[in-house]
Write a protein that holds these residues in place. Structure first.
Motif, PDB file in Angstrom:
ATOM      1  N   ASN A  18       0.459  -1.160  -0.032  1.00 46.10           N
ATOM      2  CA  ASN A  18       0.209   0.011  -0.095  1.00 46.10           C
ATOM      3  C   ASN A  18       0.788   0.695  -0.055  1.00 46.10           C
ATOM      4  N   GLY A  19       2.231   1.495   0.502  1.00 41.92           N
ATOM      5  CA  GLY A  19       2.881   1.576   0.450  1.00 41.92           C
ATOM      6  C   GLY A  19       3.244   2.785  -1.013  1.00 41.92           C
ATOM      7  N   ILE A  20       3.516   2.334  -1.640  1.00 45.32           N
ATOM      8  CA  ILE A  20       4.260   1.917  -2.977  1.00 45.32           C
ATOM      9  C   ILE A  20       2.270   2.658  -3.857  1.00 45.32           C
ATOM     10  N   ILE A  21       1.556   2.063  -3.369  1.00 43.85           N
ATOM     11  CA  ILE A  21       0.429   2.009  -4.412  1.00 43.85           C
ATOM     12  C   ILE A  21       0.002   4.014  -3.652  1.00 43.85           C
ATOM     13  N   ASP A  22       0.448   4.194  -2.715  1.00 42.22           N
ATOM     14  CA  ASP A  22       0.336   5.548  -2.349  1.00 42.22           C
ATOM     15  C   ASP A  22       1.301   6.363  -3.164  1.00 42.22           C
ATOM     16  N   ALA A  23       2.712   5.540  -3.628  1.00 44.69           N
ATOM     17  CA  ALA A  23       3.149   6.854  -3.988  1.00 44.69           C
ATOM     18  C   ALA A  23       2.407   6.862  -6.283  1.00 44.69           C
ATOM     19  N   ARG A  24       2.258   5.866  -6.392  1.00 46.12           N
ATOM     20  CA  ARG A  24       1.651   5.700  -7.260  1.00 46.12           C
ATOM     21  C   ARG A  24       0.420   6.550  -7.650  1.00 46.12           C
ATOM     22  N   LEU A  25      -0.549   6.600  -6.723  1.00 48.28           N
ATOM     23  CA  LEU A  25      -2.025   6.823  -6.913  1.00 48.28           C
ATOM     24  C   LEU A  25      -1.830   8.359  -6.752  1.00 48.28           C
ATOM     25  N   TYR A  26      -0.728   8.588  -5.890  1.00 47.24           N
ATOM     26  CA  TYR A  26      -1.229   9.856  -5.506  1.00 47.24           C
ATOM     27  C   TYR A  26      -0.127  11.129  -4.734  1.00 47.24           C
ATOM     28  N   GLY A  27       1.631  10.514  -5.396  1.00 43.90           N
ATOM     29  CA  GLY A  27       2.347  10.858  -5.420  1.00 43.90           C
ATOM     30  C   GLY A  27       2.803  11.397  -3.665  1.00 43.90           C
ATOM     31  N   LEU A  28       2.449  10.172  -3.033  1.00 44.38           N
ATOM     32  CA  LEU A  28       2.996  10.522  -1.884  1.00 44.38           C
ATOM     33  C   LEU A  28       3.929  10.294  -1.178  1.00 44.38           C
ATOM     34  N   ARG A  29       5.010  10.713  -0.354  1.00 39.07           N
ATOM     35  CA  ARG A  29       6.655   9.668  -0.024  1.00 39.07           C
ATOM     36  C   ARG A  29       6.804   8.292  -0.544  1.00 39.07           C
ATOM     37  N   ARG A  30       7.505   9.420  -1.335  1.00 33.52           N
ATOM     38  CA  ARG A  30       7.731   8.975  -2.928  1.00 33.52           C
ATOM     39  C   ARG A  30       9.209   7.818  -2.559  1.00 33.52           C
ATOM     40  N   PHE A  31       9.885   8.765  -1.692  1.00 36.32           N
ATOM     41  CA  PHE A  31      11.359   8.042  -0.924  1.00 36.32           C
ATOM     42  C   PHE A  31      11.215   7.151  -0.174  1.00 36.32           C
TER      43      PHE A  31
END
Length: 418
Positions: A268-281
């Motif tokens: 889900n951390g990977i999904i957050d970055a993919r969908l919302y641009g959140l916490r990419r690092f």
């Protein structure tokens, strides 16, 4: 002491305090807690059960609160009021995912219960990886985290083999005795200092071979999968000992493992970055950890396949793709899309009878569980699913009668033979 100035678990308390841990997965937790004890902590797993646990919880938590919170807080308060522990040298440990459901409020609710009982001096430790809060005296080193990870893999393997063998054992009790033996051995292994991965893989094979040697009958059993909210799905306290009941009804139980839920949280951390641009690092680190754990999970799967005729657990890297066209990966409150994925995974494995366990009033899991039953049945027309609500007002007999009705509708093609 108010919630704004709650008691903190300090470094000095590590030497003096007993940390109480609520039970969810007995074999998993006994192995994992052994690694904490070896690291200098003193832990105690709470294995109390019975209706008085919920009754105790309801004295300190509103009845509209999530059922697992009522049980967990009830188990804590029952232990604290039992006279068994020194209330000046005890702490409580709870996990937090940091997700958008009522589970994220368990720790504030527990502290409120402690305050109500005049025990606000007792520190509550949050075990989380979301940075929601920290305790100076409770820090997990990388070597300790790695051992805890292997504890999860060991627990998942034991749970798989127990459920596969116990319904068919010729000598009753032989499977449970072997589980107890291996739980003790694995706890000792992971708490005995540094251990290489070559030894871990060899142990997987030894465990599988030991269970494959248990004499079994050729009876036909109905295969029944269990999915749902994580606590009610796994905890005998939370689901009224559902696995034992299903076995008493001539069923073989199939339960997806704990590691799948952990991988779900990481993915889900990977999904957050993919969908919302959140916490990419952070997502970059999640990808590395995800690939690492998938490789380790495949080693467990290989150990089962290469050393027995047992069907291994599914690989999460495949499970996550099963919801394509059914539910979006962005649906991740509570157990989210994973609950739907595990239903489809069970169907793919030939388990056409499924019990979906959920706390009454748990909106996220009603959506991804009960709410997804119609589209799943449209896609897999022979599937036999029943959703069972658990809360303090639900009677065990009504729950079991609904499950019996589901079992009565089981089709011959949904049975397995050892």
């Amino acid at each position: 002491m108010s919630n704004n100035a709650h008691a903190v678990f300090t470094e000095e308390m590590k030497k003096t305090h007993t940390i109480l841990v609520p039970n969810m997965l007995p074999m998993h937790f006994k192995i994992i807690l052994a690694t904490l004890n070896h690291d200098g902590y003193k832990t105690a797993l709470l294995e109390t059960s019975g209706s008085h646990i919920a009754e105790t919880g309801l004295k300190y938590v509103h009845n509209d609160t999530c059922y697992p919170a009522i049980l967990v807080i009830g188990q804590f308060m029952d232990a604290l009021l039992s006279g068994k522990y020194d209330l000046d040298k005890v702490a409580l440990l709870l996990t937090q995912t940091g997700g958008g459901c009522r589970a994220s409020n368990y720790i504030p609710l527990l502290r409120k219960a402690l305050e109500k009982a005049g025990l606000s001096h007792i520190p509550v430790i949050s075990l989380n990886f979301a940075g929601t809060e920290s305790s100076p005296g409770f820090k997990l080193s990388l070597p300790l985290l790695v051992k805890m990870m292997y504890g999860v893999f060991y627990g998942d393997l034991l749970m798989l083999l127990r459920n596969r063998v116990k319904p068919y054992e010729v000598e009753k009790g032989s499977c449970d005795r072997l589980c107890e033996e291996w739980t003790e051995r694995l706890a000792l292994q992971l708490s005995s200092g540094k251990i290489g991965y070559k030894r871990i893989k060899a142990t997987y094979a030894e465990i599988v071979k030991a269970f494959a040697e248990i004499e079994v009958s050729g009876d036909r059993k109905i295969r029944v999968g269990i999915v749902g909210e994580i606590f009610v799905k796994f905890s005998p306290l939370g689901n009224n000992d559902l696995e034992a009941f299903l076995m008493s009804q001539n069923a073989e139980v199939v339960v997806p493992g704990l590691m799948d839920f952990l991988l779900y949280c990481i993915f889900n951390g990977i999904i957050d970055a993919r969908l919302y641009g959140l916490r990419r690092f952070k997502a970059f680190g999640s990808k590395i950890l995800y690939r690492f754990l998938i490789k380790k999970q495949k080693d467990v799967i290989s150990a089962v396949s290469e050393n027995s005729l047992f069907e291994p657990m599914g690989c999460f890297d495949h499970t996550k793709d099963l919801v394509d066209g059914v539910i979006h990966h962005g649906t991740k409150m509570g157990e989210g899309w994973l609950l739907t994925a595990e239903i489809i995974e069970l169907i793919e494995q030939g388990v056409g009878n499924i019990v979906c366990t959920q706390p009454f009033g748990c909106l996220p899991n009603h959506i991804v569980g009960k709410g997804m039953m119609k589209p799943i049945k449209e896609k897999y027309r022979d599937v036999n699913i029943v959703a069972i609500d658990y809360d303090p007002g639900a009677t065990k007999i009504n729950q079991e009668n609904r499950i019996k009705l589901m079992l009565a509708n089981a089709k011959p093609s949904e049975t397995a033979e050892v």
